[in-house]
Design a protein around this motif. Structure first.
Motif, PDB file in Angstrom:
ATOM      1  N   LEU A  12     106.255  38.977  31.783  1.00 21.43           N
ATOM      2  CA  LEU A  12     105.519  39.846  30.876  1.00 21.43           C
ATOM      3  C   LEU A  12     105.825  41.309  31.174  1.00 21.43           C
ATOM      4  N   ALA A  13     105.905  42.094  30.120  1.00 23.03           N
ATOM      5  CA  ALA A  13     106.214  43.513  30.240  1.00 23.03           C
ATOM      6  C   ALA A  13     104.972  44.356  29.966  1.00 23.03           C
ATOM      7  N   TYR A  14     104.929  45.508  30.605  1.00 27.67           N
ATOM      8  CA  TYR A  14     103.897  46.499  30.285  1.00 27.67           C
ATOM      9  C   TYR A  14     104.528  47.876  30.352  1.00 27.67           C
ATOM     10  N   HIS A  15     103.880  48.827  29.701  1.00 33.81           N
ATOM     11  CA  HIS A  15     104.415  50.176  29.566  1.00 33.81           C
ATOM     12  C   HIS A  15     103.392  51.166  30.098  1.00 33.81           C
ATOM     13  N   LEU A  16     103.844  52.071  30.949  1.00 36.50           N
ATOM     14  CA  LEU A  16     102.980  53.085  31.536  1.00 36.50           C
ATOM     15  C   LEU A  16     103.168  54.407  30.809  1.00 36.50           C
ATOM     16  N   GLY A  20      96.441  59.716  35.626  1.00 38.11           N
ATOM     17  CA  GLY A  20      95.022  59.510  35.889  1.00 38.11           C
ATOM     18  C   GLY A  20      94.696  58.069  36.188  1.00 38.11           C
ATOM     19  N   GLU A  21      93.412  57.742  36.095  1.00 36.85           N
ATOM     20  CA  GLU A  21      92.948  56.379  36.345  1.00 36.85           C
ATOM     21  C   GLU A  21      93.580  55.413  35.344  1.00 36.85           C
ATOM     22  N   PRO A  22      93.991  54.229  35.778  1.00 41.07           N
ATOM     23  CA  PRO A  22      94.592  53.270  34.848  1.00 41.07           C
ATOM     24  C   PRO A  22      93.591  52.777  33.806  1.00 41.07           C
ATOM     25  N   LEU A  23      94.060  52.621  32.596  1.00 36.46           N
ATOM     26  CA  LEU A  23      93.308  52.010  31.507  1.00 36.46           C
ATOM     27  C   LEU A  23      94.188  50.920  30.919  1.00 36.46           C
ATOM     28  N   VAL A  24      93.828  49.672  31.135  1.00 34.89           N
ATOM     29  CA  VAL A  24      94.614  48.545  30.635  1.00 34.89           C
ATOM     30  C   VAL A  24      94.348  48.385  29.146  1.00 34.89           C
ATOM     31  N   CYS A  25      95.422  48.389  28.347  1.00 37.38           N
ATOM     32  CA  CYS A  25      95.313  48.373  26.891  1.00 37.38           C
ATOM     33  C   CYS A  25      95.929  47.094  26.330  1.00 37.38           C
ATOM     34  N   HIS A  46      94.568  61.966  29.605  1.00 41.98           N
ATOM     35  CA  HIS A  46      93.366  61.831  30.419  1.00 41.98           C
ATOM     36  C   HIS A  46      93.365  60.578  31.290  1.00 41.98           C
ATOM     37  N   ARG A  47      94.060  59.542  30.844  1.00 42.23           N
ATOM     38  CA  ARG A  47      94.120  58.283  31.581  1.00 42.23           C
ATOM     39  C   ARG A  47      95.554  57.771  31.591  1.00 42.23           C
ATOM     40  N   ARG A  48      95.880  56.992  32.599  1.00 40.46           N
ATOM     41  CA  ARG A  48      97.206  56.356  32.628  1.00 40.46           C
ATOM     42  C   ARG A  48      97.109  55.046  31.860  1.00 40.46           C
ATOM     43  N   LEU A  49      97.718  55.012  30.700  1.00 36.93           N
ATOM     44  CA  LEU A  49      97.667  53.831  29.849  1.00 36.93           C
ATOM     45  C   LEU A  49      98.618  52.770  30.379  1.00 36.93           C
ATOM     46  N   VAL A  50      98.106  51.565  30.543  1.00 38.45           N
ATOM     47  CA  VAL A  50      98.906  50.410  30.949  1.00 38.45           C
ATOM     48  C   VAL A  50      98.898  49.463  29.749  1.00 38.45           C
ATOM     49  N   LYS A  51      99.924  49.545  28.918  1.00 37.36           N
ATOM     50  CA  LYS A  51      99.954  48.830  27.652  1.00 37.36           C
ATOM     51  C   LYS A  51     100.732  47.522  27.819  1.00 37.36           C
ATOM     52  N   LEU A  52     100.027  46.423  27.733  1.00 40.61           N
ATOM     53  CA  LEU A  52     100.616  45.104  27.928  1.00 40.61           C
ATOM     54  C   LEU A  52     101.251  44.607  26.637  1.00 40.61           C
TER      55      LEU A  52
END
Length: 301
Positions: A12-16, A20-25, A46-52
């Motif tokens: 599985l891939a995710y994109h950063l 900031g604090e991680p926010l899993v999307c 504002h947040r580090r997006l972790v897009k799955l």
């Protein structure tokens, strides 16, 4: 793009994006690659997006067992991502059909959810669904739009089951608060980002047990923000209020003049709502509790 192996071995891939604090999307669609989320209206500042990318979409591999496209089967993927990131608990954001996946994750792993944002999200996992009547009610709000006469027959065809590809394209304006160049570009890439086979299996009836899920989330301690677009048909604001009412610690925010993608329609308004909601959780995080895999070696796919 980074990646990890889920419990069944699917890569599985995710994109950063952002700091900031991680926010899993979790992206909706269902089963649309996470690229369409963009930076969620500047939220990445504002947040580090972790897009799955859900299995079989974007950079994620097609699973050997196609039945794992089912929503409830993908809960293990979200938990696998949490473990990979080295986070004790996660702030979780889910858009549209991914609302069901996030709700099922919260029901199965309540101790792992620090906060939950349901962004114009579905609540079928809780027994709250969107009817054709809801869709047509929202369509009636758009009669003054210049595109309405051409788009309305196509929109009706979507919910009567008679739509063709041209109807899907023509009905697109109903899903946006403003049918401008940004909305047109966003809608134009949807088909290429969506795994249709996976989408057909995602919400299989066997994936959901609403009574059990309601019972599980009735004791969820995490705060929940339910965001609705004033002009959205799925969910209508009053249906979003029904979803919020099923959580013990939830609040509803209706974004004025927004459709199904409020980060395009009202980015500053949405950004402020989400950052204000997440601020208490963020301030409660102990120093260095940021996970260990966000920049770790060997994660690139």
């Amino acid at each position: 793009m980074s990646g990890f192996s889920s419990a069944d071995g699917t890569r599985l891939a995710y994109h950063l994006e952002g700091e900031g604090e991680p926010l899993v999307c979790l992206p909706g669609g269902p089963m649309r690659a996470s690229a369409y989320l963009g930076d969620l209206g500047g939220l990445a500042a504002h947040r580090r997006l972790v897009k799955l990318d859900l299995r079989g979409t974007g950079g994620s591999a097609v699973p050997a067992d196609r039945t794992t496209y089912r929503c409830d089967r993908q809960v293990d993927d979200v938990e696998g991502l949490r473990l990979h990131l080295g986070l004790e608990r996660i702030d979780l954001l889910a858009h549209s059909a991914a609302g069901d996946l996030a709700i099922l994750y919260a029901a199965r792993h309540p101790e792992r959810v620090r906060s939950l944002v349901l962004l114009t999200a579905r609540g079928r996992a809780l027994g709250v669904d969107f009817t054709t009547g809801h869709r047509l009610e929202a369509a009636g709000l758009r009669t003054a739009e210049p595109w309405y006469p051409r788009a309305r027959p196509a929109f009706d065809a979507l919910w009567s089951g008679t739509a063709d590809d041209e109807d899907f394209d023509a009905a697109a304006p109903f899903f946006y608060g403003r049918w401008d160049d940004a909305a047109r570009a966003h809608a134009a890439v949807e088909a290429g980002q969506t795994n249709e086979e996976a989408a057909a299996l995602y919400a299989s009836p066997a994936a959901f047990d609403p009574s059990a899920t309601r019972e599980a989330i009735a004791s969820l301690n995490a705060p929940v923000l339910v965001v609705a677009g004033e002009l959205d048909s799925g969910p209508l604001p009053r249906i979003a209020a029904e979803i919020a009412a099923l959580f013990p610690n939830a609040r509803l925010d209706v974004v004025p003049a927004a459709g199904h993608f409020p980060w395009l329609d009202a980015p500053a308004r949405l950004r402020r709502s989400i950052t204000d909601f997440l601020a208490p959780a963020e301030s409660a995080v102990p120093p260095h509790d940021h996970g260990i895999a966000l920049d770790g070696p060997g994660d690139e796919t």
